[in-house]
Design an enzyme around this catalytic site. Structure first.
Site, short mmCIF file in Angstrom:
data_model
loop_
_atom_site.label_atom_id
_atom_site.label_comp_id
_atom_site.label_asym_id
_atom_site.label_seq_id
_atom_site.Cartn_x
_atom_site.Cartn_y
_atom_site.Cartn_z
N CYS A 27 -5.70 -2.13 2.95
CA CYS A 27 -5.64 -0.70 3.26
C CYS A 27 -6.09 -0.44 4.70
O CYS A 27 -7.16 -0.90 5.10
CB CYS A 27 -6.52 0.07 2.29
SG CYS A 27 -6.49 1.86 2.57
N GLY B 230 5.75 -0.08 -5.36
CA GLY B 230 4.81 1.00 -5.15
C GLY B 230 5.47 2.35 -5.27
O GLY B 230 5.76 2.83 -6.37
#
Length: 336
Positions: A101, A239
């Site tokens: 991230c 995703g």
């Protein structure tokens, strides 16, 4: 390299990525219903939050979700080990460390993608997490989700050395988001779209390290792309495509594992017992239906379906009848 037991390969072929603010327990229950064979992941939760926060909320999980993984953020081995143990004891089937991230928050906290530049710290963290889970009466693997590198790191050998160091610490499964993370100048959204995809790095890693389980992630938009990745790696992790078009998940599950293709309306109606049980517990309908909005994406009536749920689910007393109303609109388009 590690000789830890590997995860059942069938469980790795199809998975849904951890997504902040999206893959909560309500979302995962829905995804499990439409994709019975997919591996599911929680939103990223910081180790500190697991240890000191509201665990009933942060680690909420319905038994139907299995196999389901808890993704942790953090960079302090002792805290990560403690959080991993808590997650494993809660019942999660896998503990995944976020090394990908790129948001400002994770940079300030020295975790997420920043860890790509600290392989020794990641190895120490993974080893501590593995040790913390080792005393349980079941095997709970510790895995890593990472990028290819950070900013201008374009050296495959450096990437492979990172993987090798973490594997030596006890990690046998890696989810590779096959692009770099830019820590300066790009937003998290741009980090998912701007840095070029290099699936070939994930493919090469699997060829060179066949004993490791390698899942490819990043930019997978349709069934053909996802299926192609299975020729080169152990699985494909979807995703945003899975979230915005959840029926894609259902089609992939049927194509890869067998079974009958069910209609969108049939799948949604199968969720009714769960929804009504949650409403009886005081959960607001909007917290569940926000994950359903894309079910009719690309279909006639899809926009009306979204509109009915978006405008009605937040109103006091909203219940399953609103969902039936939304389904009825799609059926009216189908028969028009």
């Amino acid at each position: 390299m590690t000789d830890l037991p590997v995860i059942d390969p069938a469980q790795l072929r199809l998975s849904v990525a951890p997504m902040m603010d999206w893959t909560d327990s309500h979302c995962r229950v829905f995804h499990r219903l439409i994709a019975p064979h997919a591996r599911l992941y929680s939103e990223m939760v910081h180790a500190n939050a697991v240890i000191h926060g509201d665990r009933a909320r942060l680690l909420a999980m319905d038994p139907v979700e299995h196999p389901v993984a808890l993704q942790l953020g953090g960079s302090e081995p002792e805290l990560l080990a403690q959080a991993a143990r808590i997650g494993a004891e809660t019942g999660f089937d896998e503990i995944n460390l976020n090394c990908g991230c790129p948001s400002d928050r994770v940079q300030a906290g020295r975790f997420g993608a920043c860890l790509m530049r600290e392989p020794e710290l990641v190895a120490e963290s993974v080893a501590a997490m593995v040790a913390a889970c080792a005393t349980l009466d079941r095997h709970v693997p510790v895995t890593v989700k990472c990028r290819l590198g950070v900013d201008d790191d374009h050296d495959y050998d450096r990437f492979r050395a990172f993987i090798d160091r973490i594997a030596d610490a006890g990690c046998a499964m890696f989810i590779v988001h096959a692009r770099n993370a830019w820590l300066q100048g790009l937003s998290p959204k741009e980090n998912r779209e701007v840095p070029p995809l290099r699936y070939d790095w994930a493919y090469r890693l699997k060829r060179e390290r066949p004993d490791l389980q390698i899942i490819v992630n990043g930019g997978i938009a349709d069934a053909d792309e996802a299926t192609e990745h299975l020729q080169h790696t152990d699985g494909a992790m979807l995703g945003r495509a899975a979230y915005h078009d959840p029926y894609l998940l259902h089609r992939l599950d049927v194509a890869w594992f067998g079974g009958d293709l069910r209609s969108r309306a049939e799948l949604l109606r199968a969720l009714r017992p769960y929804v009504e049980a949650q409403l009886a517990r005081g959960v607001f309908l909007k917290h569940i239906t926000r994950h359903l909005l894309g079910l009719f994406a690309g279909e006639r009536g899809g926009r009306a379906f979204r509109q009915i749920l978006s405008e009605g689910a937040h109103k006091p007393g909203a219940d399953w009848s609103l969902v039936e109303q939304a389904i009825a609109v799609t059926e009216s388009f189908a028969h028009a």
